[in-house]
Design a protein around this motif. Structure first.
Motif, short mmCIF file in Angstrom:
data_model
loop_
_atom_site.label_atom_id
_atom_site.label_comp_id
_atom_site.label_asym_id
_atom_site.label_seq_id
_atom_site.Cartn_x
_atom_site.Cartn_y
_atom_site.Cartn_z
N ALA A 26 13.42 3.69 -7.02
CA ALA A 26 12.95 2.88 -8.15
C ALA A 26 11.98 3.69 -9.02
O ALA A 26 12.03 3.61 -10.26
CB ALA A 26 12.27 1.61 -7.65
N ALA A 27 11.11 4.45 -8.38
CA ALA A 27 10.16 5.28 -9.13
C ALA A 27 10.89 6.31 -9.98
O ALA A 27 10.56 6.52 -11.15
CB ALA A 27 9.20 5.97 -8.17
N LEU B 290 2.88 7.22 -11.70
CA LEU B 290 3.34 6.05 -12.43
C LEU B 290 2.29 4.95 -12.38
O LEU B 290 1.47 4.90 -11.46
CB LEU B 290 4.65 5.53 -11.83
N PRO B 291 2.29 4.05 -13.36
CA PRO B 291 1.29 2.97 -13.38
C PRO B 291 1.45 2.03 -12.19
O PRO B 291 2.56 1.65 -11.82
CB PRO B 291 1.57 2.25 -14.70
N ILE B 292 0.33 1.64 -11.63
CA ILE B 292 0.34 0.76 -10.47
C ILE B 292 0.98 -0.58 -10.78
O ILE B 292 1.54 -1.24 -9.90
CB ILE B 292 -1.10 0.57 -9.94
N PRO C 20 0.82 -1.22 0.00
CA PRO C 20 0.00 0.00 0.00
C PRO C 20 0.85 1.28 0.00
O PRO C 20 0.51 2.25 -0.68
CB PRO C 20 -0.82 -0.12 1.29
N ILE C 21 1.96 1.26 0.73
CA ILE C 21 2.85 2.43 0.76
C ILE C 21 3.53 2.60 -0.60
O ILE C 21 3.66 3.72 -1.12
CB ILE C 21 3.91 2.27 1.86
N ILE C 22 3.98 1.48 -1.18
CA ILE C 22 4.65 1.52 -2.49
C ILE C 22 3.69 2.04 -3.56
O ILE C 22 4.06 2.88 -4.39
CB ILE C 22 5.17 0.12 -2.85
N GLU C 23 2.45 1.56 -3.54
CA GLU C 23 1.46 2.03 -4.51
C GLU C 23 1.21 3.53 -4.36
O GLU C 23 1.09 4.26 -5.34
CB GLU C 23 0.16 1.25 -4.33
N GLU C 24 1.14 3.98 -3.12
CA GLU C 24 0.90 5.40 -2.86
C GLU C 24 2.02 6.26 -3.45
O GLU C 24 1.77 7.29 -4.08
CB GLU C 24 0.80 5.63 -1.36
N ILE C 25 3.27 5.82 -3.26
CA ILE C 25 4.41 6.58 -3.78
C ILE C 25 4.38 6.62 -5.30
O ILE C 25 4.54 7.68 -5.92
CB ILE C 25 5.73 5.96 -3.28
N PHE C 26 4.16 5.47 -5.94
CA PHE C 26 4.16 5.41 -7.40
C PHE C 26 3.01 6.21 -8.01
O PHE C 26 3.20 6.94 -8.98
CB PHE C 26 4.09 3.95 -7.86
N ILE C 27 1.82 6.07 -7.44
CA ILE C 27 0.64 6.70 -8.04
C ILE C 27 0.53 8.17 -7.66
O ILE C 27 0.43 9.05 -8.52
CB ILE C 27 -0.63 5.94 -7.62
N GLN C 28 0.54 8.44 -6.36
CA GLN C 28 0.27 9.79 -5.89
C GLN C 28 1.43 10.75 -6.13
O GLN C 28 1.21 11.90 -6.51
CB GLN C 28 -0.07 9.76 -4.39
N LYS C 29 2.64 10.28 -5.90
CA LYS C 29 3.78 11.20 -5.99
C LYS C 29 4.38 11.28 -7.39
O LYS C 29 4.80 12.35 -7.82
CB LYS C 29 4.86 10.78 -4.99
#
Length: 499
Positions: free
Chosen positions: A252-253, A194-196, A182-191
């Protein structure tokens, strides 16, 4: 206490009450800042398995869900979907110890690869298939052009290999992923918008093993090598942020965002994670295409080796298996998502100080701070200032107690013990030659003479004599009683011829 995060810069803010005017204003401003940029774009179409890669992706799906750790698949290196044979060691695993089982696996797999090569050699000579294995080889390799030459090439280029199944390992990876996904998804999507789908890459890279460390030096769930990692995060003897799931996810993002901007397609941007951006760009120019299917499934010269050719297909397989996890692993339970608070240390502090001030168990602190080195955990160094400490959020109200510098009380020198007829002192961390001498009212010269020291360097744990040995009368430091007596006697000597 409420923890709010600014998704634009990753900062966290603590509010004492959710409905306080300051907190409401802050929350509203963060929403305005993130606004439309925080809404993720739909990338699903760009991560659909191409028809040309379906067979290869299916091979990796089977490795992830059908074959376990006691099963080996004998297959073609260039075309993994070409399966020659399978070896199942489940029965032997129930009765053999791990060492004996591993030895058996190696011997049996080697024997089966040799059998496949023998059959390929016969077929390469133009002979008619005469057994089940040879008939299967002909059937599996029917789509590969080249007639009998393709069989000879498979032997000549050593294209027969084995792949062990990882069904159990993949199930464990899905279970572990629940903690940070959930934290990783938040960083990729919100910040980073990037695609989930990209957040599933650690299934291929590390199986979501938060302490993963490869034989070539890659570390963490994103498996960064030290040189690349230092472009984005801290990597030194005390802190290795490659092992920090949050910090390495940010890295990574940033890497994937940059790779996609340079390469232009997600399939090849992902391939660059294994092959390097420069390497992928070079192959694109050499082969005149950015189409991943034509580059991987070519029957001619291949741009990538086995690992890079299968990186994107195995990623697609992992993506599909995760989305269908309830089908493949119906009884699987995912670990609960972490609720953690991050706090940037204003001063360097010891682990023992953090544990004492927060009232947290060291094992609990360690479980969310993988970046901290063993040297710090063992008390040989402090957590450096500026490090972003992670703690379970239920300890957040106690963070104020870490706001000041750690007070260190200098321990008094331990009482001297009498050995060898004199007093000794065991050197401790921070001791110097002059400091020890001063403690025991000696000069540095006297201390060196007492211990036959030629230099000024002391070692932790070194035992020093710090008091003269008693001989019944006072003697000079470093001089025997007889020598002292001789010095007090006045003697003369007349130089003789030849002296």
């Amino acid at each position: 206490m409420i923890l709010l995060r600014d998704f634009q810069n990753g900062k966290f803010f603590l509010c004492q009450a959710l409905l306080s005017p300051a907190c409401v204003l802050l929350a509203f401003s963060l929403l305005l800042i993130s606004g439309a940029d925080a809404r993720p774009r739909s990338w699903a179409a760009e991560f659909t398995t191409p028809a040309g890669l379906r067979a290869r992706v299916n091979f990796w799906r089977d490795i992830f869900t059908k074959y376990g750790k006691n099963q080996s698949v004998i297959h073609h290196r260039d075309y993994p979907q070409v399966v020659f044979d399978t070896a199942d060691f489940s029965r032997q695993a129930a009765v053999l110890n791990p060492v004996a089982l591993d030895s058996l696996k190696r011997r049996e797999v080697k024997s089966r690869i040799a059998a496949v090569n023998a059959s390929l050699t016969r077929l390469g000579q133009g002979k008619v298939p005469e057994n089940a294995l040879e008939r299967q080889i002909v059937e599996e390799m029917a789509f590969i052009p080249g007639g009998a030459a393709k069989y000879r090439k498979a032997v000549k280029d050593d294209l027969v290999r084995s792949q062990t199944g990882i069904k159990e390992k993949f199930a464990d990876a899905i279970s572990r992923s629940g903690r940070y996904l959930p934290i990783i998804e938040e960083i990729f999507i919100q910040k980073y918008s990037l695609p989930i789908q990209l957040t599933r890459l650690p299934f291929v890279e590390s199986s979501f093993d938060y302490q993963a460390y490869s034989s070539v030096g890659a570390a963490g769930i994103w498996q960064f090598m030290p040189r690349t990692a230092r472009l984005y995060m801290t990597v030194n003897s005390l802190i290795d942020e490659r092992r920090d799931p949050i910090k390495s996810t940010e890295a990574a993002a940033q890497y994937l965002l940059s790779a996609h901007a340079k390469i232009g397609t997600w399939p090849l941007a992902l391939t660059s994670y294994n092959h390097g951006v420069g390497g992928v760009l070079k192959k694109m120019k050499q082969f005149g295409t950015s189409d991943i299917v034509s580059m991987i499934e070519t029957h001619g010269e291949r741009p990538f080796g086995f690992a890079s050719s299968n990186f994107y297909p195995s990623f697609l397989a992992a993506l599909e298996v995760y989305n269908e996890r309830h089908i493949h692993f119906p009884n699987l339970r995912m670990e609960p998502a972490l609720d953690i608070t991050q706090y940037r240390l204003p001063y360097s502090v010891s682990v023992s100080h953090v544990v004492k001030q927060l009232g947290i168990d060291e094992s609990e602190l360690r479980s969310v701070n993988y970046a901290i080195s063993d040297q710090i955990w063992r008390g040989r160094a402090k957590i450096p200032s500026g490090y972003v400490l992670k703690i379970p959020s239920n300890y957040a109200p106690r963070l104020a107690q870490l706001g000041g510098p750690e007070v260190v009380i200098q321990a008094a020198a331990p009482p001297a013990s009498s050995i060898y007829g004199g007093a000794t002192y065991k050197v401790r961390k921070g001791d110097t030659l002059s400091g020890v001498a001063k403690k025991f009212s000696l000069s540095t010269t006297e201390l060196k003479q007492l211990n036959n020291l030629s230099g000024d360097v002391l070692g932790i744990g070194q035992v020093l004599v710090v008091k003269r040995r008693e001989t019944g009368r006072e003697t000079e430091v470093g001089v025997t009683a007889s020598e002292s007596s001789e010095r007090r006697e006045e003697k003369t000597y007349t130089v003789q011829k030849g002296d």
